[in-house]
Motif scaffolding. Structure first.
Motif, PDB file in Angstrom:
ATOM      1  N   LYS A  63       0.827  -1.209   0.000  1.00 44.62           N
ATOM      2  CA  LYS A  63       0.000   0.000   0.000  1.00 44.62           C
ATOM      3  C   LYS A  63       0.860   1.258   0.000  1.00 44.62           C
ATOM      4  CE  LYS A  63      -2.271   0.701   3.777  1.00 44.62           C
ATOM      5  NZ  LYS A  63      -3.297   0.533   4.833  1.00 44.62           N
ATOM      6  N   GLN A  64       1.956   1.251   0.744  1.00 44.13           N
ATOM      7  CA  GLN A  64       2.854   2.409   0.774  1.00 44.13           C
ATOM      8  C   GLN A  64       3.523   2.618  -0.576  1.00 44.13           C
ATOM      9  OE1 GLN A  64       4.644   0.735   4.595  1.00 44.13           O
ATOM     10  NE2 GLN A  64       5.133   2.904   4.813  1.00 44.13           N
ATOM     11  N   LEU A  65       3.959   1.540  -1.192  1.00 42.13           N
ATOM     12  CA  LEU A  65       4.635   1.637  -2.486  1.00 42.13           C
ATOM     13  C   LEU A  65       3.678   2.055  -3.595  1.00 42.13           C
ATOM     14  CD1 LEU A  65       6.800  -1.574  -2.140  1.00 42.13           C
ATOM     15  CD2 LEU A  65       7.663   0.761  -2.238  1.00 42.13           C
ATOM     16  N   ALA A  66       2.402   1.695  -3.449  1.00 42.61           N
ATOM     17  CA  ALA A  66       1.407   2.007  -4.480  1.00 42.61           C
ATOM     18  C   ALA A  66       1.196   3.502  -4.653  1.00 42.61           C
ATOM     19  CB  ALA A  66       0.083   1.325  -4.144  1.00 42.61           C
ATOM     20  N   LYS A  67       1.591   4.293  -3.667  1.00 43.03           N
ATOM     21  CA  LYS A  67       1.393   5.741  -3.720  1.00 43.03           C
ATOM     22  C   LYS A  67       2.471   6.449  -4.532  1.00 43.03           C
ATOM     23  CE  LYS A  67      -0.737   5.695   0.898  1.00 43.03           C
ATOM     24  NZ  LYS A  67      -0.611   6.167   2.304  1.00 43.03           N
ATOM     25  N   MET A  68       3.522   5.721  -4.919  1.00 45.79           N
ATOM     26  CA  MET A  68       4.654   6.346  -5.610  1.00 45.79           C
ATOM     27  C   MET A  68       4.731   5.941  -7.077  1.00 45.79           C
ATOM     28  SD  MET A  68       7.653   5.601  -2.828  1.00 45.79           S
ATOM     29  CE  MET A  68       7.216   5.186  -1.134  1.00 45.79           C
ATOM     30  N   SER A  69       5.331   6.807  -7.857  1.00 42.11           N
ATOM     31  CA  SER A  69       5.609   6.481  -9.255  1.00 42.11           C
ATOM     32  C   SER A  69       6.837   5.572  -9.300  1.00 42.11           C
ATOM     33  CB  SER A  69       5.882   7.750 -10.054  1.00 42.11           C
ATOM     34  OG  SER A  69       7.099   8.352  -9.606  1.00 42.11           O
ATOM     35  N   THR A  70       7.144   5.040 -10.474  1.00 42.09           N
ATOM     36  CA  THR A  70       8.324   4.179 -10.623  1.00 42.09           C
ATOM     37  C   THR A  70       9.594   4.921 -10.244  1.00 42.09           C
ATOM     38  OG1 THR A  70       7.280   2.865 -12.376  1.00 42.09           O
ATOM     39  CG2 THR A  70       9.686   2.822 -12.262  1.00 42.09           C
ATOM     40  N   ALA A  71       9.766   6.141 -10.742  1.00 45.69           N
ATOM     41  CA  ALA A  71      10.965   6.924 -10.437  1.00 45.69           C
ATOM     42  C   ALA A  71      11.073   7.211  -8.949  1.00 45.69           C
ATOM     43  CB  ALA A  71      10.954   8.228 -11.236  1.00 45.69           C
ATOM     44  N   GLU A  72       9.962   7.527  -8.322  1.00 44.10           N
ATOM     45  CA  GLU A  72       9.963   7.814  -6.883  1.00 44.10           C
ATOM     46  C   GLU A  72      10.336   6.575  -6.079  1.00 44.10           C
ATOM     47  OE1 GLU A  72       6.575  11.347  -6.597  1.00 44.10           O
ATOM     48  OE2 GLU A  72       5.962   9.242  -6.537  1.00 44.10           O
ATOM     49  N   GLN A  73       9.821   5.430  -6.498  1.00 40.83           N
ATOM     50  CA  GLN A  73      10.127   4.186  -5.790  1.00 40.83           C
ATOM     51  C   GLN A  73      11.610   3.850  -5.867  1.00 40.83           C
ATOM     52  OE1 GLN A  73       7.395   0.750  -6.178  1.00 40.83           O
ATOM     53  NE2 GLN A  73       6.097   2.115  -7.363  1.00 40.83           N
TER      54      GLN A  73
END
Length: 273
Positions: free
Chosen positions: A92-102
């Motif tokens: 759920k936390q990772l789902a809030k970010m774009s690929t670059a942000e992750q």
């Protein structure tokens, strides 16, 4: 007058019939299905993230902890370990970010995971040291066997060396993306780097020890499932009632397949379905 009414009604019915016929002949528009396989998805210049989840449950949820992510790009993979323990990172936390942000975020978390792992290993070794010292004290007080005392003293030195000499953090390095394709499964040449105690003679250190996933037989394909606002698909493997997942973000109209393409990165031991 009645004749005029019948003619007027007839002129209304014919166009309506044509309209209904035309609508009936129109084809239903369907969304094209995109096939996706792990190794093939990592051959482009655009990075794709795959998530590694290890848990007792056989169903991934928004709160499932992700212990590592793989960034696939240009035929290579880079592993970023994520902190586990008391504050794991959820899907759920990772789902809030774009690929670059992750990717930017994972670079920092990888270093945090290393130091968290070192701290945990040092705490475990400190407990070992305290126990050994207590045993030595007891043996000396009771005039224990000299050979047993000597063995414990050597064991104490090893544990002290492990506790006091953790390795330094090293940033992840990309490695070739490979897999072994079988009839109804796939084994991926991906690597995790959990922090462990490694003993090689006198070089007893706490370090990030390579753990290959090439022995994990991913024999179940997970078709798109909506989790935390996004669709995810991938593969799973079950070993001794424990479940391992490889997931990536996809569209609703994606079909997860095994790698088929002829490539130097794919070793085939059977015909995929």
């Amino acid at each position: 007058m009645l004749r005029i009414k019948h003619l007027l009604f007839g002129t209304l019915v014919v166009p309506l019939g044509l309209l209904l016929t035309a609508c009936g002949n129109q084809k239903v528009q369907t969304q094209p299905v995109t096939k996706l396989a792990l190794v093939k998805s990592g051959q482009t210049a655009r990075p794709r993230i795959w998530y590694h989840v290890s848990q007792a449950q056989n169903q991934v949820t928004a709160n499932s902890a992700v212990n590592g992510i793989f960034v696939l790009q240009k035929g290579k993979a880079t592993t970023y370990m994520l902190p586990t323990g008391k504050q794991p990172i959820s899907l759920k936390q990772l789902a809030k970010m774009s690929t670059a942000e992750q990717i930017r975020w994972a670079k920092n978390k990888d270093q945090e995971a290393f130091h968290t792992g070192v701290t945990a290993q040092q705490a475990q070794t400190a407990n070992n040291i305290a126990g050994i010292k207590s045993d030595l004290k007891q043996l000396r007080r009771t005039n224990g066997e000299p050979s047993q005392i000597k063995a414990l003293q050597q064991y104490l030195k090893i544990n002290q060396a492990i506790h006091d000499n953790p390795s330094s953090y090293a940033a992840p390095i990309a490695y070739p993306l490979t897999a072994v394709s079988q009839a109804h499964s796939e084994q991926f040449g991906l690597k995790l780097y959990p922090v462990k105690t490694v003993q090689y003679g006198d070089a007893n250190i706490i370090t990030a020890s390579e753990l290959s996933l090439s022995n994990y037989n991913f024999n179940h394909r997970i078709q798109p499932d909506k989790i935390a606002g996004h669709y995810y698909g991938g593969y799973s493997s079950a070993i001794n009632a424990h479940h391992y997942f490889m997931l990536t973000r996809v569209t609703k109209h994606t079909r997860i397949v095994y790698d088929r393409q002829k490539s130097a990165n794919i070793v085939k031991t059977g015909t995929t379905d």
